[in-house]
Design a protein around this motif. Sequence first.
Motif, short mmCIF file in Angstrom:
data_model
loop_
_atom_site.label_atom_id
_atom_site.label_comp_id
_atom_site.label_asym_id
_atom_site.label_seq_id
_atom_site.Cartn_x
_atom_site.Cartn_y
_atom_site.Cartn_z
N LYS A 152 0.92 -1.37 -0.05
CA LYS A 152 0.16 0.13 -0.09
C LYS A 152 0.82 1.42 -0.08
N LEU A 153 0.23 2.24 -0.61
CA LEU A 153 1.17 3.55 -0.48
C LEU A 153 0.05 4.72 -0.57
N PRO A 154 -0.58 4.92 0.50
CA PRO A 154 -1.58 5.87 1.01
C PRO A 154 -1.31 7.11 0.42
N LEU A 155 -0.16 7.73 0.85
CA LEU A 155 0.36 9.15 0.57
C LEU A 155 0.26 9.28 -0.93
N LEU A 156 0.82 8.19 -1.67
CA LEU A 156 0.96 8.44 -3.32
C LEU A 156 -0.65 8.58 -3.85
N ASP A 157 -1.68 7.88 -3.24
CA ASP A 157 -2.98 7.94 -3.58
C ASP A 157 -3.48 9.24 -3.32
N LEU A 158 -3.24 9.78 -2.08
CA LEU A 158 -3.62 11.25 -1.60
C LEU A 158 -3.09 12.16 -2.66
N SER A 159 -1.84 12.03 -2.78
CA SER A 159 -1.15 13.24 -3.79
C SER A 159 -1.79 13.01 -5.01
N SER A 195 -3.04 -12.33 -23.25
CA SER A 195 -4.17 -12.26 -22.41
C SER A 195 -4.46 -13.51 -21.94
N LEU A 196 -3.83 -14.66 -22.13
CA LEU A 196 -4.19 -16.04 -21.50
C LEU A 196 -3.12 -16.42 -20.64
N THR A 197 -2.29 -15.47 -20.02
CA THR A 197 -1.37 -15.94 -19.47
C THR A 197 -1.92 -16.38 -17.87
N SER A 198 -1.23 -17.38 -17.31
CA SER A 198 -1.69 -17.65 -15.71
C SER A 198 -1.01 -16.83 -14.93
N LEU A 199 -0.37 -16.02 -15.00
CA LEU A 199 0.49 -15.16 -14.22
C LEU A 199 -0.60 -14.30 -13.52
N LYS A 200 -0.60 -14.12 -12.26
CA LYS A 200 -1.61 -13.12 -11.50
C LYS A 200 -1.00 -11.74 -11.40
N PRO A 201 -1.66 -10.76 -11.69
CA PRO A 201 -1.15 -9.31 -11.50
C PRO A 201 -0.39 -9.32 -10.41
N LEU A 202 0.74 -8.12 -10.20
CA LEU A 202 1.29 -8.17 -9.06
C LEU A 202 0.34 -7.00 -8.22
N GLU A 203 0.00 -7.07 -6.91
CA GLU A 203 -0.69 -6.28 -6.27
C GLU A 203 0.23 -5.01 -5.47
N GLY A 204 -0.34 -3.78 -5.36
CA GLY A 204 0.15 -2.92 -4.82
C GLY A 204 0.69 -1.67 -5.47
N HIS A 205 1.91 -1.10 -5.27
CA HIS A 205 2.39 0.07 -6.11
C HIS A 205 3.96 -0.19 -6.34
#
Length: 252
Positions: A152-159, A195-205
Amino acid sequence: MQVRIVGVLRMDVPVMGPFEMTFDKITAPGFFRSDEKVDAKRTYASWFIDSETGEIMIEGTDHILMYDKEDKEYWLESPEDYFKEPDTSSEGKKSFSFSFGSDEEDEDSPPKIERTGGDAVEVLHGFRTKKWITTVTSSDGELVLEEWFVDKLPLLDLSESLERDIKIKFNPSREAVEMDQFEFSSNLLIAELDSLTSLKPLEGHSVKTNFFMYEDDDLKFSVGYEILELYTVPFDASSFTIPEEYSRVDKD
């Protein structure tokens, strides 16, 4: 309170060579300031690349204050000029695009995509991150992305929220504005290539990203972005002013 974020974009491209763009943004409710410094690492490219400029937006004013730190000059720009559609005949200096994969390549044989990492915690500029390495291989060459993610990067979201709010208020059409920042991740790359890859998206920033393009084992292009500072302090109106010695000029 006000939020400050400092980041740097590093690129090494053919002919032009390596250069850096440093971004320094300060946001508060109704206030926005952005400074940008471009620094070429090769002398012959400095004369047309190097610059140090900025802009200030204050809610309730009619114009946007623009300034040049090197020339110690400032001018006022109307919202209509600031938000006018860019000239699509030439690419902006912050734009970044690429193509990868042969048009003749078998559609049933997409590029090979692999990802490793995400185990150990690395502290980077005060952020607790996990490093991931994503490699994309095709007949055209290889792409390698190194990414340092935080949950999580709440200050980036706020900015970003504060910047977006004031730009919408200045925008004559009151339409949502496109954020002027570098953003590139393996999530976007994989979605574009397979679009068919089995890799999951990385979560966060990602607080740091390195991107390398290879052809025949030779490095053809590289770009990297990282957040150097991100913090909040009490509001200070002087953060949204320019030095008194700056001279006002008119820009056509």
